[in-house]
Design a protein around this motif. Structure first.
Motif, short mmCIF file in Angstrom:
data_model
loop_
_atom_site.label_atom_id
_atom_site.label_comp_id
_atom_site.label_asym_id
_atom_site.label_seq_id
_atom_site.Cartn_x
_atom_site.Cartn_y
_atom_site.Cartn_z
N SER A 163 83.18 40.34 112.03
CA SER A 163 83.34 38.92 111.75
C SER A 163 84.68 38.57 111.13
O SER A 163 84.89 37.43 110.72
CB SER A 163 82.22 38.46 110.80
N GLY A 164 85.58 39.55 110.99
CA GLY A 164 86.84 39.24 110.33
C GLY A 164 86.63 38.94 108.87
O GLY A 164 87.20 38.01 108.32
N SER A 165 85.80 39.71 108.21
CA SER A 165 85.41 39.45 106.83
C SER A 165 86.59 39.30 105.90
O SER A 165 87.55 40.05 105.96
CB SER A 165 84.52 40.59 106.32
N ALA A 166 86.48 38.32 104.99
CA ALA A 166 87.52 38.14 103.99
C ALA A 166 87.55 39.29 103.00
O ALA A 166 88.50 39.45 102.25
CB ALA A 166 87.28 36.83 103.22
N GLN A 167 86.50 40.13 103.01
CA GLN A 167 86.45 41.25 102.09
C GLN A 167 86.76 42.57 102.78
O GLN A 167 86.61 43.62 102.19
CB GLN A 167 85.05 41.33 101.47
N GLY A 168 87.15 42.55 104.05
CA GLY A 168 87.29 43.79 104.79
C GLY A 168 85.95 44.11 105.42
O GLY A 168 84.92 43.67 104.97
N GLY A 169 85.91 44.89 106.46
CA GLY A 169 84.70 45.04 107.23
C GLY A 169 83.77 46.15 106.82
O GLY A 169 82.85 46.46 107.54
N HIS A 170 83.99 46.79 105.67
CA HIS A 170 83.21 47.97 105.36
C HIS A 170 82.89 48.01 103.88
O HIS A 170 83.53 47.34 103.07
CB HIS A 170 83.98 49.23 105.77
N PRO A 171 81.92 48.84 103.47
CA PRO A 171 81.67 49.01 102.05
C PRO A 171 82.96 49.44 101.34
O PRO A 171 83.69 50.30 101.82
CB PRO A 171 80.62 50.13 102.02
N VAL A 172 83.20 48.84 100.19
CA VAL A 172 84.45 49.09 99.48
C VAL A 172 84.16 49.52 98.06
O VAL A 172 83.32 48.94 97.39
CB VAL A 172 85.33 47.82 99.44
N ALA A 173 84.86 50.51 97.58
CA ALA A 173 84.69 50.95 96.20
C ALA A 173 85.47 50.06 95.27
O ALA A 173 86.46 49.45 95.64
CB ALA A 173 85.16 52.39 96.05
N PHE A 180 74.83 44.19 82.94
CA PHE A 180 73.92 45.13 82.28
C PHE A 180 73.50 46.24 83.25
O PHE A 180 73.49 47.42 82.90
CB PHE A 180 72.70 44.39 81.75
N ALA A 181 73.16 45.86 84.47
CA ALA A 181 72.73 46.85 85.45
C ALA A 181 73.87 47.83 85.79
O ALA A 181 73.65 49.04 85.88
CB ALA A 181 72.23 46.15 86.72
N VAL A 182 75.08 47.31 85.98
CA VAL A 182 76.22 48.16 86.29
C VAL A 182 76.51 49.11 85.14
O VAL A 182 76.77 50.31 85.34
CB VAL A 182 77.46 47.30 86.62
N ALA A 183 76.46 48.60 83.90
CA ALA A 183 76.73 49.43 82.73
C ALA A 183 75.74 50.57 82.61
O ALA A 183 76.05 51.62 82.03
CB ALA A 183 76.70 48.57 81.48
N ASN A 184 74.55 50.38 83.17
CA ASN A 184 73.52 51.41 83.09
C ASN A 184 73.36 52.20 84.39
O ASN A 184 72.36 52.90 84.58
CB ASN A 184 72.19 50.78 82.68
N GLY A 185 74.33 52.07 85.29
CA GLY A 185 74.37 52.90 86.49
C GLY A 185 73.31 52.59 87.53
O GLY A 185 72.98 53.46 88.35
N LYS A 186 72.80 51.37 87.54
CA LYS A 186 71.77 51.01 88.51
C LYS A 186 72.39 50.50 89.80
O LYS A 186 73.40 49.81 89.79
CB LYS A 186 70.86 49.92 87.93
N ASN A 187 71.76 50.82 90.92
CA ASN A 187 72.13 50.17 92.16
C ASN A 187 71.64 48.74 92.14
O ASN A 187 70.61 48.44 91.50
CB ASN A 187 71.55 50.91 93.36
N LEU A 188 72.35 47.85 92.82
CA LEU A 188 72.07 46.42 92.71
C LEU A 188 71.99 45.76 94.08
O LEU A 188 72.79 46.07 94.98
CB LEU A 188 73.17 45.73 91.92
N LEU A 216 83.01 49.25 89.22
CA LEU A 216 82.38 50.47 89.73
C LEU A 216 83.29 51.68 89.71
O LEU A 216 82.83 52.82 89.80
CB LEU A 216 81.86 50.25 91.16
N GLY A 217 84.59 51.47 89.62
CA GLY A 217 85.52 52.59 89.56
C GLY A 217 85.99 53.02 90.94
O GLY A 217 85.47 52.59 91.98
N ASP A 218 86.97 53.92 90.95
CA ASP A 218 87.57 54.38 92.20
C ASP A 218 86.64 55.31 92.98
O ASP A 218 86.74 55.41 94.20
CB ASP A 218 88.89 55.11 91.92
N GLU A 219 85.76 56.00 92.29
CA GLU A 219 84.80 56.89 92.94
C GLU A 219 83.40 56.52 92.47
O GLU A 219 82.81 57.19 91.63
CB GLU A 219 85.12 58.35 92.62
N PRO A 220 82.86 55.42 92.99
CA PRO A 220 81.59 54.89 92.48
C PRO A 220 80.42 55.84 92.71
O PRO A 220 80.30 56.45 93.76
CB PRO A 220 81.41 53.59 93.27
N THR A 221 79.57 55.92 91.71
CA THR A 221 78.34 56.70 91.83
C THR A 221 77.13 55.81 92.04
O THR A 221 76.01 56.30 92.16
CB THR A 221 78.13 57.54 90.56
#
Length: 290
Positions: A244-254, A64-72, A91-96
């Motif tokens: 830490s060798g994150s399983a998600q990569g080490g940086h914010p990801v779109a 619901f929050a994502v659908a309404n463009g809220k930061n979480l 969030l899409g390729d160019e998240p707002t």
């Protein structure tokens, strides 16, 4: 200028702690406190939504929050690697907007997990024992899942750990090939032991939370990051700059595609009379090497 915050799960222990920190901060304004019977529309007055509900509720809150463009800011267990990949897509390729997912707000716990990921490359025998209060409804804990995933990523070039007899139920649940054992006991806040077995030696990395006040510094850091985030950020370690060798990569990801999020027609939480009893399994959808 202050950031308007809605806390979903505000009547729980973590929700009360976060609400208090928001109210004390000159940078934030608490504009909505939601419980399991609140309409999700109540969060629309906020710019930042904090979800500290339970595994059976969090998906709907987040969609619901994502659908309404809220930061979480998500502090609820159950967000495995596969589900977080879905957040990126939403969030899409160019998240707002942005989503910060924090399995554990304790700085010490995050450091212990980072140390465990470092050590995982040097031991082939590894198991996790996590202990929480008897009131915690999901298992394994989000912290244990995160720890196992990071250790699995650190061992990507080596392969799975040596974990014999995992076909037996008492051997725990495997995440990234690492057995996790969950204890739920009275008198405990949170404790995790990562045990490494080697030739002629045993290394144990232990972190124990003895008071919820341990989470305050991490919550404050996460709130600040979530207010301006774009894309998905996973783990307090990313906010601390730990390699830490994150399983998600080490940086914010779109991510990709907000059209997959729930529509605003689903505008209220489940009315289970006792949402604390909603069960969840944090690692059921976890990939070995996301």
């Amino acid at each position: 200028m202050t950031t308007k915050v809605a806390v979903v799960g505000a009547t729980g222990k973590m929700g009360r702690l976060i609400s208090g920190l928001v109210e004390e901060s000159p940078e934030f304004e608490l504009v909505a406190s939601l419980d399991s019977r609140s309409s999700l529309d109540d969060m629309l007055v906020a710019e930042l939504v904090v979800d500290v509900t339970v595994p059976g509720v969090t998906q709907r809150v987040v969609e619901f929050a994502v659908a309404n463009g809220k930061n979480l800011l998500i502090g609820t267990s159950g967000w495995s690697a596969d589900r977080i990949a879905g957040l990126r897509r939403s969030l899409g390729d160019e998240p707002t907007s942005g989503i910060v997912v924090i399995p554990n707000f304790s700085l010490g716990s995050v450091l212990a997990t980072s140390f465990a990921a470092m050590a995982a490359r040097y031991f082939d025998s590894i198991e996790i024992v996590e202990t929480h209060a008897s009131t915690k409804v999901d298992s394994p804990s989000g912290t244990a899942v995160r720890t196992a995933e990071l250790m699995g990523a650190a061992r990507a070039a080596i392969g799975p750990v040596a974990a014999p007899h995992t076909d037996q139920r008492a051997r725990g649940q495997q995440v990234a090939s690492i057995p996790i054992h969950s204890l739920r006991l009275n008198g405990i806040v949170a404790k995790q032991d990562v045990v490494f077995g080697g030739t002629g030696e045993v290394l144990t990395i232990t972190h124990e939370t003895i008071s919820p006040s341990a989470y305050a510094a991490g919550i404050t850091l996460a709130l600040a990051a979530a207010a301006t985030a774009r894309g998905v950020i996973l783990g307090l370690d990313q906010l601390l700059g730990l390699d830490s060798g994150s399983a998600q990569g080490g940086h914010p990801v779109a991510g990709a595609g907000a059209t997959d999020a729930a529509s605003t027609d689903s505008a209220s939480l489940p009315t289970d009379p006792d949402p604390e009893n909603v069960s969840g399994q944090a690692a059921t959808a976890t990939s070995v090497h996301p």
